[in-house]
Write an enzyme that holds these catalytic residues in place. Structure first.
Site, PDB file in Angstrom:
ATOM      1  N   ASP A 204       0.789  -1.068  -0.083  1.00 18.62           N
ATOM      2  CA  ASP A 204       0.094   0.080  -0.066  1.00 18.62           C
ATOM      3  C   ASP A 204       1.008   1.304  -0.120  1.00 18.62           C
ATOM      4  O   ASP A 204       1.785   1.094   0.005  1.00 18.62           O
ATOM      5  CB  ASP A 204      -0.866   0.058   1.270  1.00 18.62           C
ATOM      6  N   HIS A 275      -2.511   3.117  -4.517  1.00 22.84           N
ATOM      7  CA  HIS A 275      -2.079   2.694  -3.347  1.00 22.84           C
ATOM      8  C   HIS A 275      -0.723   2.266  -3.551  1.00 22.84           C
ATOM      9  O   HIS A 275      -0.254   1.140  -2.982  1.00 22.84           O
ATOM     10  CB  HIS A 275      -2.997   1.623  -2.748  1.00 22.84           C
ATOM     11  N   GLU A 338      -9.724   2.585  -5.744  1.00 21.29           N
ATOM     12  CA  GLU A 338      -9.426   4.104  -5.334  1.00 21.29           C
ATOM     13  C   GLU A 338      -8.118   4.719  -6.158  1.00 21.29           C
ATOM     14  O   GLU A 338      -7.229   5.225  -5.516  1.00 21.29           O
ATOM     15  CB  GLU A 338      -9.067   4.179  -3.910  1.00 21.29           C
TER      16      GLU A 338
END
Length: 779
Positions: A204, A275, A338
């Site tokens: 991440d 990420h 995302e």
């Protein structure tokens, strides 16, 4: 006596021989307290007295020997069983495990368990089924206390199989790192609940946790970040202290093997294309700008993306080749969530790449990457799975979707013919708090209760029978932004993991929350034996306080799970003979209230104790206050000290404003505010403009108090540049023209980023008989 039927009926052909073989006794056998509830369980007349030092026959082949050893380990020292390794029975065994390949089994997980005159017999068609039979038998034996060296079991027959094949838990090891030993403890607990998929989030923005040959900086640069604020500073030297961690190849193989022994598949996740900050910090050429950046120490949605050029795709090929080498399971998770496209939109190189590939737009570019990754994984015999954003482009037919943004992604994917794992954030994100108790750990203060997890139905009602077959199962996720210790991971998981297990395993029609609550207390000593620290907040009572008449306090006790609460007012510890709590207590002040949850006459969880005085009516912690709007409320931990306990604050990071409803202001001359200051460590991408800053009139902003959040100003005090040496600030604000009662709203003005003030405590102070002695606040 008529046999008692639990769950689904069995056929008469099974019932009759079992009734004939059941032993009889005049004593009451233990009541099975099994989680998850078996698919079919029939209790029969009679019972069997099984010695705690039972003889277990498990000698006919390595699979049976392994199950026998595992069963012995499950029971521990309280049951000193003897394992009979003989291939043929030489003496009578109390318990026997047997593989039966002569009958068709509905699933590899299926098993049968019989308790009767011949003892206990567990049969299955595979070692996985035998293992789950052993798990059920271990729970059956620990459903009550042994007496006289025996456990009195009811005669019964169980035929069991899971509703879903994917019964999962995701652990985020990127935001905060867990040791191999702690992960093994979690795997043990999962196995004892028949959960069989461990989704391991390994990369991440905040850290890269696995080695990749040829890319050494991933685990030299990418594994470390400097935590925000005091958490990243050595107070003795003033130097930065990095937070680091990664798993070696040997450690990963150890975890995978340990999981496999417990019939758990490990599903690794490498997040692509978003990420990705930690990887780009290690190798800036993987990013869009090519410029050096740091591993992120902020939470939320970062805008850094992998680029899509040939060099980066070769890097991702190397990563997935290593993942396929380390993880023998079927699935590899590629993230896909995302991925804010701002950098791709602004990059001439990425726009040229879009045109060269002939894709429509940035979503098409991500879809191209997903298709490319799917081919890489397929070449290694793996199936791709990703978060539901991967549906926004053309998706390869073999791709599986993990639906986290509600049910819509699952419905769309199933209707398109894709397999689905249900993991909606509003029901199964266990970093959300599980009660309204002020003792909850840091996390997202929206509450996902035990009952909400239990009531979740994985198959959307709008799907037809064919589409519903694409629902592989269900998974709960533990994101660890706010879990800097494994104790907090355990707090988030337990006891809600038990509710997840029953959702994943038991037939929909067999699930009953009240029955579950009757069986849940039996899990607590089992988890304690495994060394798991179960959250106390679901079991411990907590109280809310209001001013009553004639100097009394009105105290309401809350028991989040609805268990019985007994209390005392004389300082003694509550017992089942103490008064039972039914309704709000009107108590004279001062008073000491102690309360304890009980089940079957035994205490559950920690006791509650609080001393109430007249001053208690005039003080509220931030946990006892409401948010003025509640746009994005978080329960955040202070940034210091670097090690040890820290203060925890409830704060709406979009609108930091707190409200004391119906505050008793009659006779109050001033308000004392204790505040802390923490880093504003959030990346919110397109949501950042939603952050509200009330305008400041002085250099560092002001504290303001209002009668109602849109009401008149009661007090205003300028803020200093820094808090006191202990990290806190105490302000005393004289009130002007305050009504006798009002919703008291408090906020700090100004854009204070990269830090923010947060409220710790509010105290109402009666009027000073000598007003000249009190410093004036700006009206």
């Amino acid at each position: 006596m008529k046999p008692r039927l639990a769950l689904l009926p069995l056929t008469l052909s099974l019932l009759l021989p079992l009734c004939a073989s059941a032993a009889t006794t005049g004593d009451a056998p233990v009541q099975p307290k099994l989680i998850p509830q078996p698919a079919q369980m029939l209790q029969l007349p009679g019972s069997v007295a099984l010695p705690v030092a039972a003889v277990v026959r498990a000698g006919d082949g390595p699979q049976l020997r392994q199950v026998g050893l595992q069963f012995k380990a499950m029971l521990g020292a309280a049951f000193p069983i003897t394992l009979d390794w003989a291939k043929q029975a030489t003496t009578r065994s109390d318990i026997s495990f047997a593989l039966d390949t002569t009958r068709p089994w509905p699933a590899a997980d299926a098993y049968t368990l019989d308790v009767g005159r011949e003892g206990v017999q567990v049969r299955a068609g595979s070692d996985k089924g035998l293992y789950y039979g052993a798990v059920t038998l271990a729970q059956l034996l620990t459903s009550g206390k042994p007496e006289g060296g025996h456990v009195l079991l009811p005669a019964l027959h169980i035929e069991d199989q899971p509703r879903f094949g994917w019964r999962g838990v995701m652990l985020d090891s990127a935001r905060h790192f867990q040791s191999v030993e702690d992960i093994k403890r979690l795997l043990d607990a999962m196995a004892q609940l028949k959960l069989d998929s461990f989704h391991w989030h390994l990369t991440d923005d905040q850290g890269w946790r696995l080695p990749v040959p040829g890319w050494p900086k991933l685990t030299t640069v990418g594994q470390c970040r400097i935590p925000a604020g005091d958490a990243g500073i050595d107070v003795a030297t003033g130097k930065p202290v990095p937070y680091c961690g990664y798993y070696t190849e040997a450690q990963i193989r150890d975890v995978v093997a340990y999981a496999a022994e417990r019939h758990i598949d490990v599903v690794p996740e490498v997040d692509i294309p978003g990420h990705a900050t930690a990887a780009i910090a290690a190798y800036p050429q993987l990013g869009v700008s090519g410029q050096p950046i740091a591993v992120s120490n902020e939470w939320g949605v970062n805008t850094n993306l992998f680029n899509a050029d040939d060099t980066t795709m070769r890097f991702l090929d190397d990563v997935l080749r290593q993942v396929a080498n380390l993880f023998p399971g079927k699935f590899v998770h590629i993230g896909g969530d995302e991925a804010v496209k701002d950098q791709w939109i602004a990059s001439p190189e990425m726009q040229a790449r879009i045109r060269a590939l002939g894709v429509k737009n940035e979503a098409g570019l991500q879809a191209w990457m997903v298709a490319r990754l799917e081919k890489i994984l397929a070449a290694h015999g793996k199936r791709l799975i990703g978060w539901d954003e991967i549906l926004e482009g053309q998706l390869p037919a073999s791709a599986t979707v993990m639906s986290w943004r509600g049910r819509d992604g699952a419905i769309d994917a199933a209707k398109q013919g894709h397999d689905v794992v249900m993991s909606p954030s509003g029901d199964l994100y266990l970093d959300y708090l599980q009660t309204h108790s002020p003792e909850e750990a840091p996390g997202r203060p929206a509450v996902i209760s035990l009952q909400q997890v239990y009531n979740f139905e994985p198959v959307p009602a709008v799907l037809d029978a064919q589409q519903a077959r694409h629902i592989l199962g269900v998974q709960a996720n533990v994101w660890t932004e706010h879990m800097r210790s494994f104790a907090r991971v355990q707090h988030a998981l337990f006891p809600r993991i038990a509710a997840l297990a029953e959702v994943a395993w038991s037939p929909q029609g067999a699930r009953d929350y009240q029955s579950f609550l009757q069986r849940l207390p039996a899990m607590l000593p089992r988890w304690q034996t495994q060394g798991m620290a179960v959250a106390q907040t679901p079991f411990q009572p907590y109280a809310s306080l209001q001013a009553g008449s004639s100097g009394q306090a009105e105290i309401t006790l809350h028991q989040p799970l609805g268990y019985t609460v007994h209390y005392t007012l004389d300082g003694s510890a509550p017992t089942p003979a103490s008064p039972r709590y039914f309704a709000t207590l009107a108590l004279p002040l001062p008073t000491t209230l102690k309360a304890q949850t009980f089940f079957d006459g035994q205490p559950l969880g920690a006791a509650f104790e609080q001393r109430y005085t007249a001053a208690s009516l005039l003080t509220r912690s931030d946990e006892q206050l409401a948010m003025c709007t509640g746009q994005l409320m978080l329960r955040l931990e202070d940034d210091g000290p670097r090690t040890g306990a820290r203060a925890v604050y409830n704060v709406d990071i979009f609108n930091p404003c707190w409200r004391w409803d119906a505050a008793p202001l009659a006779g109050i001359g001033s308000v004392e505010i204790r505040a802390g200051r923490i880093p504003y460590f959030f990346q919110l991408a397109h949501d950042e403009p939603h952050r509200t800053f009330k305008p400041a009139t002085t250099t560092h902003g002001e504290l303001e108090l209002h009668a109602g959040c849109d009401g008149p100003l009661l007090a205003r005090l300028p803020l200093p540049a820094q808090p006191d040496a202990d990290g806190f600030l105490t302000l005393r604000a004289p009130l002007h023209n305050a009504p006798d009662k009002a919703d008291l709203c408090l906020w700090f003005t100004g854009d204070t980023r990269p830090t923010m003030w947060v409220l710790d405590r509010v105290t109402l102070l009666p009027q000073n008989p000598n007003p000249a002695a009190t410093p004036s606040a700006q009206p």
